[in-house]
Design an enzyme around this catalytic site. Structure first.
Site, PDB file in Angstrom:
ATOM      1  CE1 TYR A 137      -3.090  -3.098   0.910  1.00  0.00           C
ATOM      2  CE2 TYR A 137      -4.529  -1.186   0.999  1.00  0.00           C
ATOM      3  CZ  TYR A 137      -4.357  -2.555   0.906  1.00  0.00           C
ATOM      4  OH  TYR A 137      -5.463  -3.379   0.816  1.00  0.00           O
ATOM      5  CE  LYS A 196       3.951 -17.756  -1.236  1.00  0.00           C
ATOM      6  NZ  LYS A 196       3.403 -19.086  -1.041  1.00  0.00           N
ATOM      7  CG  ASP A 228       0.558 -20.431   0.325  1.00  0.00           C
ATOM      8  OD1 ASP A 228       1.132 -20.120   1.393  1.00  0.00           O
ATOM      9  OD2 ASP A 228       1.134 -21.087  -0.576  1.00  0.00           O
ATOM     10  CG  ASP A 252      -7.426  -5.810   1.870  1.00  0.00           C
ATOM     11  OD1 ASP A 252      -8.424  -5.383   2.460  1.00  0.00           O
ATOM     12  OD2 ASP A 252      -7.359  -5.970   0.633  1.00  0.00           O
ATOM     13  CG  ASP A 256     -12.685  -8.962   2.552  1.00  0.00           C
ATOM     14  OD1 ASP A 256     -12.532  -8.120   3.465  1.00  0.00           O
ATOM     15  OD2 ASP A 256     -13.149  -8.670   1.431  1.00  0.00           O
TER      16      ASP A 256
HETATM   17  C1  IPM Z   1     -10.198  -2.493   3.906  1.00  0.00           C
HETATM   18  C2  IPM Z   1     -10.524  -2.053   2.512  1.00  0.00           C
HETATM   19  C3  IPM Z   1      -9.506  -1.011   2.061  1.00  0.00           C
HETATM   20  C4  IPM Z   1      -8.127  -1.661   2.091  1.00  0.00           C
HETATM   21  C5  IPM Z   1      -9.791  -0.378   0.687  1.00  0.00           C
HETATM   22  C6  IPM Z   1     -11.182   0.237   0.625  1.00  0.00           C
HETATM   23  C7  IPM Z   1      -8.756   0.646   0.308  1.00  0.00           C
HETATM   24  O1  IPM Z   1     -10.565  -3.159   1.667  1.00  0.00           O
HETATM   25  O2  IPM Z   1     -10.204  -1.641   4.815  1.00  0.00           O
HETATM   26  O3  IPM Z   1      -9.942  -3.683   4.114  1.00  0.00           O
HETATM   27  O4  IPM Z   1      -7.717  -2.261   1.094  1.00  0.00           O
HETATM   28  O5  IPM Z   1      -7.471  -1.564   3.106  1.00  0.00           O
HETATM   29 MG    MG Z   2     -10.357  -5.017   2.664  1.00  0.00          MG
END
Ligand code: IPM
Ligand code: MG
Length: 364
Positions: A137, A196, A228, A252, A256
């Site tokens: 990032y 990784k 992974d 990130d 999810d």
């Molecule tokens: C998160 C989101 C952000 C990230 C995006 C919206 C830039 O996916 O907070 O996880 O990638 O960090």
């Molecule tokens: Mg995210």
């Protein structure tokens, strides 16, 4: 009486709707725990950008620095260049305020919300500490000969000793704190480093910074997984994990996945933290434009973000009240799924949390 200055960025899509519900629970626990707060609302969003062409000015980042915390709903608009406003608001806050920790609890509240067969709340209860200011990032990179067949795109993963060490140290401390809260007889604390470093050799800066920080934490079991394999273990044996520390991008991605095994994006919350300084709290879901304006989005992620914020501000009892209310609601079976198809409207879900906060306070 403590008074907190809180910046609020409702943002785009479902952001404003879930923010209203989150603020309802803040109001409810403030009444019970007797603290006060001032809210300052900010318009930054894709919507605002389309109207005004305005992104976050640096004077506003300075203003946020003087507040106690910032609450963010969600950012992202389908008609705006991808990522433009997200980078301005979300990364503006993370980088501008040096919020080097992104704390993401992965906790299953009720068995029926988990897509993994036979998994119960005892099996899924860990925290991901995502480094939040570096890695992929870094925004260092760009294009050469853009739009031609000779195009080159470069992006640099940036990992500093300071960044890896402070994230590792924070995570070791968190593992220790969680073990203390479990008390004797609870599971042994474990910190898993996720990287990784086999394929991306410079990731070994993480291996060394983690080991260096770990010297001060002989009570915490050191553990490692490549990213992974980490994904595989999160599905196969989520009970293995206690605390994970990882890079910005891997954090990130795995959070999810984590959100899904804890019951869905509608529940998961995160804290973007610099210990001792202004920090930012948000649900981990996005602006979900297709659900916007219909009063169907699940506000529990935003409500959980309020709990994380209160914990950070030094109001752990208020945080616990929200957590108890959310736990009670989710384990009651009233909520079939914590998403836009739950059959419970955004505002009704917020009301059900508030009712539980009030009922628990009245019982005491
Ligand atoms: C998160 C989101 C952000 C990230 C995006 C919206 C830039 O996916 O907070 O996880 O990638 O960090
Ligand atoms: Mg995210």
């Amino acid at each position: 009486m403590a008074t907190y200055d809180i910046g609020v960025i409702p943002g785009d899509g479902i952001g404003p709707e879930v923010t209203v519900e989150a603020l309802k629970t803040l109001e409810a626990v403030a009444g019970v725990e007797s603290f006060e707060y001032n809210l300052v609302e900010y318009p930054y969003s894709g919507e605002h950008y389309l109207k005004t062409k305005e992104l976050v000015p640096s004077s506003v980042i300075d203003e946020w620095r003087l507040q106690d915390a910032v609450l963010l709903g969600a950012i992202g608009h389908p008609d705006v260049e991808p990522g433009l406003v997200e980078r301005s608001v979300i990364l503006g806050l993370r980088f501008g305020l040096d919020l080097y920790i992104n704390l993401r609890p992965i906790r299953l509240y009720a068995e029926h919300l988990c897509p993994l067969k036979g998994r119960t709340p005892e099996d899924i209860d860990f925290v991901v500490v995502r480094e939040n200011t570096e890695g992929m990032y870094s925004q260092i990179g760009g294009h050469l000969k853009k739009g031609t067949l000779d195009e080159v795109a470069l992006v640099n993963g940036v990992y500093t000793w300071k960044g890896c060490e402070r994230a590792s140290r924070y995570a070791f401390e968190l593992a220790r704190k969680r073990a203390a809260a479990r008390g004797s007889g609870g599971r042994m604390p474990r910190l898993t480093l996720v990287d990784k470093a086999n394929a991306i050799r410079p990731h070994d800066i993480w291996t060394r910074a983690y080991a260096h920080a770990g010297r001060d934490f002989p009570d915490i079991e050191q553990d490692h997984a490549y990213v992974d394999a980490c994904c595989m273990w999160m599905i196969k044996n989520p009970d293995w994990f206690d605390v994970i520390v990882t890079t910005n991008l891997f954090g990130d991605i795995i959070t999810d996945l984590g959100a899904m095994i804890q019951g869905g994006m509608g529940i998961a919350a995160s804290g973007n933290i610099h210990p001792g300084r202004t920090s930012m709290f948000e649900p981990i879901h996005g602006s979900a434009p297709k659900h916007a304006g219909q009063n169907v989005a699940c506000p529990l992620g935003a409500i959980n973000a309020i709990a994380m914020m209160l914990d950070f501000l030094g109001e752990p009892r208020a945080a616990q009240r929200i957590d108890d209310a959310v736990s009670d609601l989710l384990s009651s079976g009233e909520v079939k799924s914590a998403d836009a198809r739950s059959g419970i409207s955004t505002s009704d879900m917020g009301d059900r949390v508030v009712q539980r906060i009030r009922a628990a306070a009245d019982r005491a």
